[in-house]
Structures are given as C-alpha cells and as structure tokens.
Design an enzyme around this catalytic site. Structure first.
Site, PDB file in Angstrom:
ATOM      1  N   ASN A 102      -6.197   2.941 -12.553  1.00  0.00           N
ATOM      2  CA  ASN A 102      -5.175   1.995 -12.110  1.00  0.00           C
ATOM      3  C   ASN A 102      -3.804   2.625 -12.300  1.00  0.00           C
ATOM      4  O   ASN A 102      -3.621   3.453 -13.194  1.00  0.00           O
ATOM      5  CB  ASN A 102      -5.259   0.710 -12.942  1.00  0.00           C
ATOM      6  CG  ASN A 102      -4.233  -0.328 -12.523  1.00  0.00           C
ATOM      7  OD1 ASN A 102      -3.994  -0.527 -11.335  1.00  0.00           O
ATOM      8  ND2 ASN A 102      -3.606  -0.989 -13.496  1.00  0.00           N
ATOM      9  N   HIS A 137       0.199   1.501 -13.057  1.00  0.00           N
ATOM     10  CA  HIS A 137       0.944   0.340 -13.546  1.00  0.00           C
ATOM     11  C   HIS A 137       2.412   0.737 -13.735  1.00  0.00           C
ATOM     12  O   HIS A 137       2.705   1.798 -14.282  1.00  0.00           O
ATOM     13  CB  HIS A 137       0.340  -0.126 -14.871  1.00  0.00           C
ATOM     14  CG  HIS A 137       0.984  -1.378 -15.374  1.00  0.00           C
ATOM     15  ND1 HIS A 137       0.701  -2.625 -14.839  1.00  0.00           N
ATOM     16  CD2 HIS A 137       1.929  -1.577 -16.321  1.00  0.00           C
ATOM     17  CE1 HIS A 137       1.443  -3.541 -15.453  1.00  0.00           C
ATOM     18  NE2 HIS A 137       2.192  -2.928 -16.359  1.00  0.00           N
ATOM     19  N   GLY A 173       0.781  -1.237   0.000  1.00  0.00           N
ATOM     20  CA  GLY A 173       0.000   0.000   0.000  1.00  0.00           C
ATOM     21  C   GLY A 173       0.808   1.279   0.000  1.00  0.00           C
ATOM     22  O   GLY A 173       0.352   2.303   0.516  1.00  0.00           O
ATOM     23  N   SER A 174       2.005   1.267  -0.644  1.00  0.00           N
ATOM     24  CA  SER A 174       2.758   2.534  -0.663  1.00  0.00           C
ATOM     25  C   SER A 174       2.078   3.568  -1.561  1.00  0.00           C
ATOM     26  O   SER A 174       2.158   4.769  -1.291  1.00  0.00           O
ATOM     27  CB  SER A 174       4.214   2.302  -1.073  1.00  0.00           C
ATOM     28  OG  SER A 174       4.317   2.005  -2.442  1.00  0.00           O
ATOM     29  N   ASN A 175       1.400   3.122  -2.622  1.00  0.00           N
ATOM     30  CA  ASN A 175       0.648   4.089  -3.437  1.00  0.00           C
ATOM     31  C   ASN A 175      -0.535   4.649  -2.658  1.00  0.00           C
ATOM     32  O   ASN A 175      -0.836   5.839  -2.753  1.00  0.00           O
ATOM     33  CB  ASN A 175       0.186   3.453  -4.751  1.00  0.00           C
ATOM     34  CG  ASN A 175       1.281   3.509  -5.808  1.00  0.00           C
ATOM     35  OD1 ASN A 175       1.613   4.577  -6.305  1.00  0.00           O
ATOM     36  ND2 ASN A 175       1.864   2.353  -6.124  1.00  0.00           N
ATOM     37  N   ARG A 185      -5.976  -8.388  -8.600  1.00  0.00           N
ATOM     38  CA  ARG A 185      -7.022  -9.209  -9.210  1.00  0.00           C
ATOM     39  C   ARG A 185      -7.555  -8.483 -10.434  1.00  0.00           C
ATOM     40  O   ARG A 185      -7.629  -7.260 -10.446  1.00  0.00           O
ATOM     41  CB  ARG A 185      -8.185  -9.433  -8.240  1.00  0.00           C
ATOM     42  CG  ARG A 185      -7.852 -10.318  -7.063  1.00  0.00           C
ATOM     43  CD  ARG A 185      -9.066 -10.434  -6.163  1.00  0.00           C
ATOM     44  NE  ARG A 185     -10.217 -11.002  -6.871  1.00  0.00           N
ATOM     45  CZ  ARG A 185     -10.434 -12.310  -7.025  1.00  0.00           C
ATOM     46  NH1 ARG A 185      -9.604 -13.184  -6.507  1.00  0.00           N
ATOM     47  NH2 ARG A 185     -11.505 -12.723  -7.677  1.00  0.00           N
TER      48      ARG A 185
HETATM   49  C1  GAR Z   1       3.041  -0.815  -7.645  1.00  0.00           C
HETATM   50  O1  GAR Z   1       4.314  -0.799  -8.244  1.00  0.00           O
HETATM   51  C2  GAR Z   1       1.954  -0.820  -8.691  1.00  0.00           C
HETATM   52  O2  GAR Z   1       2.261  -0.035  -9.818  1.00  0.00           O
HETATM   53  C3  GAR Z   1       1.931  -2.280  -9.056  1.00  0.00           C
HETATM   54  O3  GAR Z   1       2.013  -2.946  -7.812  1.00  0.00           O
HETATM   55  C4  GAR Z   1       2.792  -2.138  -6.932  1.00  0.00           C
HETATM   56  C5  GAR Z   1       1.995  -1.953  -5.666  1.00  0.00           C
HETATM   57  O4  GAR Z   1       2.773  -1.332  -4.682  1.00  0.00           O
HETATM   58  N1  GAR Z   1       0.747  -2.634  -9.765  1.00  0.00           N
HETATM   59  C6  GAR Z   1       0.727  -3.529 -10.748  1.00  0.00           C
HETATM   60  O5  GAR Z   1       1.706  -4.129 -11.122  1.00  0.00           O
HETATM   61  C7  GAR Z   1      -0.648  -3.714 -11.395  1.00  0.00           C
HETATM   62  N2  GAR Z   1      -0.516  -4.489 -12.584  1.00  0.00           N
HETATM   63  P1  GAR Z   1       2.096  -0.694  -3.408  1.00  0.00           P
HETATM   64  O6  GAR Z   1       1.225  -1.772  -2.764  1.00  0.00           O
HETATM   65  O7  GAR Z   1       3.243  -0.317  -2.521  1.00  0.00           O
HETATM   66  O8  GAR Z   1       1.299   0.506  -3.853  1.00  0.00           O
END
Ligand code: GAR
Length: 214
Positions: A113, A115, A18-20, A97
């Site tokens: 989203n 990516h 969950g850093s985003n 998912r």
């Molecule tokens: C992030 O790098 C996001 O872009 C990626 O998962 C990571 C989640 O990090 N998402 C994907 O690859 C979707 N296809 P987070 O949990 O620290 O936000």
C-alpha cells in the site's frame, strides 16, 4: 537488473483518480519496472483509474461491494479476480476500503500500500489534513506491506516532505503526491528484483547485485 525471467504480474486496486497507478504504468512503459499490469480492479465503476488501465491495454474491472453480501464475501470476490488474472503482487493505490483476513491472509507478504504520511503517524483517511492539524514540520509518504491492521504493516520505503508555512491540505497533498509517484514504482521494483525480505516488523532490502565488469 531482475533475476526473474518473466515480468512480475501486478494487480492494482484503486478507487479514484489513479495517479499512482499512472506512475506505475509510466515506469513499466519506460522500462524502469520489470512488471506488467495483469489487472486493475476498482470498487467504483466510474473510477478514472479504470480508464488509465484500459488506455494502457490492461484488463480493467469494477467489483462492486453492492454485489456482495458482506465484507468477507467482497474480499473473496476480489481474491478470486486477482487469482484468475495470475496476480503475483497486489498494489493498493488509493483503494479506499479496508481489506480483511479473507484477502490478506492468503496473500501475506504479497500486498503493498502507499500512504501519504510517514507512518506510523497519521494512519487512515485524510493523512495530509491530519498532519496539518497536528502542526508537524515534516510529513511524507510510505510504502508498506499490508497486514490486517489499518496502515500498520512492515515499512518498505519512506520519504520525507517538509510542511511549509501557508500550506493547505491541497498544496501539501500535491508535494507528497510527487514523492509518491517516485516511491511506489521504486518499492515495486525492489519486490520484482526479489530484494525485499520481511523479518518481523522490518523489511530488509538486499543490496543490488554487483554488475559483472564490462
Ligand atoms: C494517494 O495520495 C494515496 O497515498 C492515498 O490516496 C491517494 C490516491 O491518489 N491513499 C490513502 O490515503 C490510503 N490510506 P491516486 O488515486 O491519484 O493514486
């Protein structure tokens, strides 16, 4: 400057650390994002993202696929949860998912989203590893609206990140993540300011309103 009188109600879906989500929380708390977290939902009970939401004082729920018969039933359960919390914009933040038409159709143009690549290159899982394996010199991050494909929806914002000699998936991911943390709040802010218009595959960004003279 936002034309809205109330902050945008966000629903964030996250599977992991969950850093985003944290970058969104930080932007809200710093007054850089005219939004509030209406709910954070995870498909994993133990996701650290839920703890981040709770520390911010936002409702944090896990909706487990195990409790729902099939993908359509799971998507309906998610939709009901988001609806019950009055969510206006859904942000996928490391939600691992694929969402089906039960969720995406009724929310068309209202799901984003992030990516970790310059789409349409390297969709799906392990985008940073895919970029390294391909040998590209430049990759990056993309925020896009979600359609029924995998990472195929209209692109809102992108930023490039150079691949350096000696990069590993970890070092590259770390530099892309720093960009993600700037890019996602910016894209959500544009939505909150009602400056995004989807026209076919393109997303038009309306210029900021000119400030009245001081
Ligand atoms: C992030 O790098 C996001 O872009 C990626 O998962 C990571 C989640 O990090 N998402 C994907 O690859 C979707 N296809 P987070 O949990 O620290 O936000």
């Amino acid at each position: 400057m936002s034309p809205r009188s109330e902050p945008l109600r966000l629903g964030v879906l996250a599977s992991g650390r969950g850093s985003n989500l944290q970058s969104i929380i930080d932007a809200i708390e710093a007054g850089r994002l005219p939004a509030r977290l209406a709910v954070v939902v995870s498909d994993r009970e133990q996701a650290p993202a839920l703890g981040r939401a709770a520390r911010h004082g936002a409702p944090a729920l896990s909706v487990s696929p195990k409790d729902h018969g099939d993908r359509a039933a799971y998507d309906r359960a998610l939709r009901q949860t988001l609806h019950a919390h009055g969510v206006e914009l859904v942000c996928l933040a490391g939600f691992l998912r694929i969402l089906g038409p039960e969720l995406i159709r009724p929310l068309a143009g209202r799901v984003m989203n992030i990516h970790p690549s310059l789409l349409p290159a390297f969709p799906g899982l392990d985008a940073q590893r895919q970029a390294l394996d391909w040998g590209v010199r430049v990759t990056g991050a993309t925020v896009h609206f979600v359609d029924e494909g995998v990472d195929t929806g209209p692109i809102i914002v992108q930023e490039a990140v150079a691949v350096l000699a000696g990069d590993t998936a970890e070092t590259l991911s770390e530099r892309i993540l720093a960009v993600e943390h700037r890019l996602y709040p910016r894209a959500i802010r544009l939505y909150a300011e009602e400056r995004l218009r989807i026209v076919g595959r393109r997303v038009h960004i309306d210029p900021a309103e000119a400030r009245p003279p001081a």
